[in-house]
Design a protein around this motif. Structure first.
Motif, PDB file in Angstrom:
ATOM      1  N   ASP A   1       0.816  -1.212   0.000  1.00 54.73           N
ATOM      2  CA  ASP A   1       0.000   0.000   0.000  1.00 54.73           C
ATOM      3  C   ASP A   1       0.847   1.258   0.000  1.00 54.73           C
ATOM      4  O   ASP A   1       0.457   2.287  -0.535  1.00 54.73           O
ATOM      5  CB  ASP A   1      -0.922  -0.004   1.221  1.00 54.73           C
TER       6      ASP A   1
ATOM      7  N   ASP B   1      -3.628   4.563   2.978  1.00 54.92           N
ATOM      8  CA  ASP B   1      -2.531   3.613   2.811  1.00 54.92           C
ATOM      9  C   ASP B   1      -1.545   3.640   3.983  1.00 54.92           C
ATOM     10  O   ASP B   1      -0.882   2.637   4.249  1.00 54.92           O
ATOM     11  CB  ASP B   1      -1.804   3.855   1.489  1.00 54.92           C
TER      12      ASP B   1
ATOM     13  N   THR C   1      -4.509  -4.816   4.248  1.00 61.38           N
ATOM     14  CA  THR C   1      -4.432  -3.875   3.128  1.00 61.38           C
ATOM     15  C   THR C   1      -5.712  -3.050   3.168  1.00 61.38           C
ATOM     16  O   THR C   1      -6.588  -3.299   3.995  1.00 61.38           O
ATOM     17  CB  THR C   1      -4.258  -4.615   1.783  1.00 61.38           C
ATOM     18  N   ASP C   2      -5.807  -2.041   2.296  1.00 55.67           N
ATOM     19  CA  ASP C   2      -7.084  -1.337   2.180  1.00 55.67           C
ATOM     20  C   ASP C   2      -7.681  -1.646   0.809  1.00 55.67           C
ATOM     21  O   ASP C   2      -6.970  -1.880  -0.156  1.00 55.67           O
ATOM     22  CB  ASP C   2      -6.948   0.168   2.441  1.00 55.67           C
TER      23      ASP C   2
ATOM     24  N   THR D   1      -9.232  -0.612  -2.405  1.00 60.11           N
ATOM     25  CA  THR D   1      -9.370   0.601  -3.208  1.00 60.11           C
ATOM     26  C   THR D   1      -9.611   0.222  -4.673  1.00 60.11           C
ATOM     27  O   THR D   1     -10.511  -0.564  -4.966  1.00 60.11           O
ATOM     28  CB  THR D   1      -8.151   1.534  -2.995  1.00 60.11           C
TER      29      THR D   1
HETATM   30 CO    CO Z   1      -3.883   0.606  -0.474  1.00 60.18          CO
END
Ligand code: CO
Ligand code: CO
Length: 328
Positions: A30, A70, A205-206, A208
């Protein structure tokens, strides 16, 4: 630009490593992370994009929350940020830019960070975002490696901002959906990241631009495991399935699907609109974390008590089939 375009363009360039580099391009995550001392590592990230809502103040908040995300996904704490601005000065009044920047600043302050500068250029299209620097303890960096078979997968925000945004542009989204989506995109992942503290998070993680399944595939690749997702447990914004059924799908969704469908075993019993939503590119999406089931329950309680109501356990990490994401 589609998924992986930047990585493809960088391919073949002579990148250099560094003895203190913890997360760099060779295992892009990220954000980049480089050790400054035994106690502190620097986390660096940036993101910017064109407006996805009409209201400039709301857009500024969303873009900032998205850029800051992030840092949280890496287990870090944002320290300072710089504005990235592309502005059509002959087309738009400066008051529009002021509202965007005010939105960004409010979110930077909510993150406990400080605005330290920025750069703007004249451009035919408004674009806004942030470059963010944060800090993390070098031994407490969260990344996409380390998910273990048996781990539960927690997702902290509902899916659907891409399809919802497409519906908004087509004038087909209700006020309720717009309000619900905006509130979710403006919300920092700070609270969710703080809820993770002290728990044994194996990977994070994110969610997106690649959509839930795109980011799930990345996590599977980095952790060298498999994943089983229960579609009916995945939080989705209200009314989204009807919009997806109408074919209001953003271009990024089709690209995400084409890019990753070969790695996904999709049960045909999962309704087609839901299948699409699982590939929907998200703006300022939630965190996706893998941790032992007991810890995941604890995390869920913490998230719900902090008002992160949509957070849910959406599946688990498995050892076989490795390298696959099974959705049923
Ligand atoms: Co990310
Ligand atoms: Co990003």
């Amino acid at each position: 630009m589609g998924p992986g375009d930047l990585a493809r363009a960088l391919c073949g360039l002579a990148l250099r490593s560094h003895p203190d580099l913890i997360v760099g391009l060779e295992r892009a995550d990220d954000a980049g992370v480089i050790r400054l001392s035994d106690e502190i590592a620097l986390v660096q990230t940036l993101d910017f994009f064109t407006p996805i809502v009409d209201d400039p103040y709301t857009f500024g908040q969303i873009a900032a929350a998205n850029a800051l995300s992030d840092v949280y996904a890496m287990g870090g704490r944002p320290l300072c940020a710089m504005n990235i601005v592309c502005f059509p000065s002959r087309k738009l009044d400066i008051s529009v830019l002021q509202a965007v920047l005010r939105g960004g600043l409010d979110v930077i302050h909510r993150a406990g960070a400080v605005l330290v500068g920025g750069h703007s250029i004249d451009d035919p299209e408004l674009k806004y975002g942030l470059s963010v620097s944060g800090v993390v303890h070098p031994e407490r960096v969260l990344d996409m490696r380390g998910a273990l078979p048996g781990d539960a997968l927690v997702l902290t925000k509902p899916l659907g901002t891409g399809i919802g945004g497409t519906a908004v542009k087509a004038g087909l989204a209700g006020e309720g959906l717009l309000a619900e989506m905006s509130a979710s995109m403006i919300a920092l992942n700070r609270e969710a990241a703080e809820a993770l503290e002290g728990l044994g998070v194996h990977a994070c993680t994110d969610v997106t631009g690649f959509g839930l399944l795109g980011h799930a595939c990345e996590l599977v690749e980095r952790s060298e495991v498999g994943m089983a997702i229960r579609a009916e447990r995945v939080p989705i914004f209200g009314g989204l399935e009807a919009l997806a059924a109408k074919g209001l799908l953003p271009g990024g969704l089709h690209r995400n699907r084409a890019f990753r469908a070969g790695m996904v075993d999709m049960d045909p019993a999962v309704p087609e609109p839901v299948q699409a939503i699982l590939y929907d590119p998200q703006t300022s999406g939630g965190l996706l974390a893998a941790l032992a089931p007991g810890e995941a329950e604890q995390l869920l309680e913490r998230l719900h008590s902090r008002g992160i109501a949509a957070a849910a356990i959406i599946g688990e990490v498995v050892d076989s089939p490795a390298g696959r994401v099974v959705v049923r």
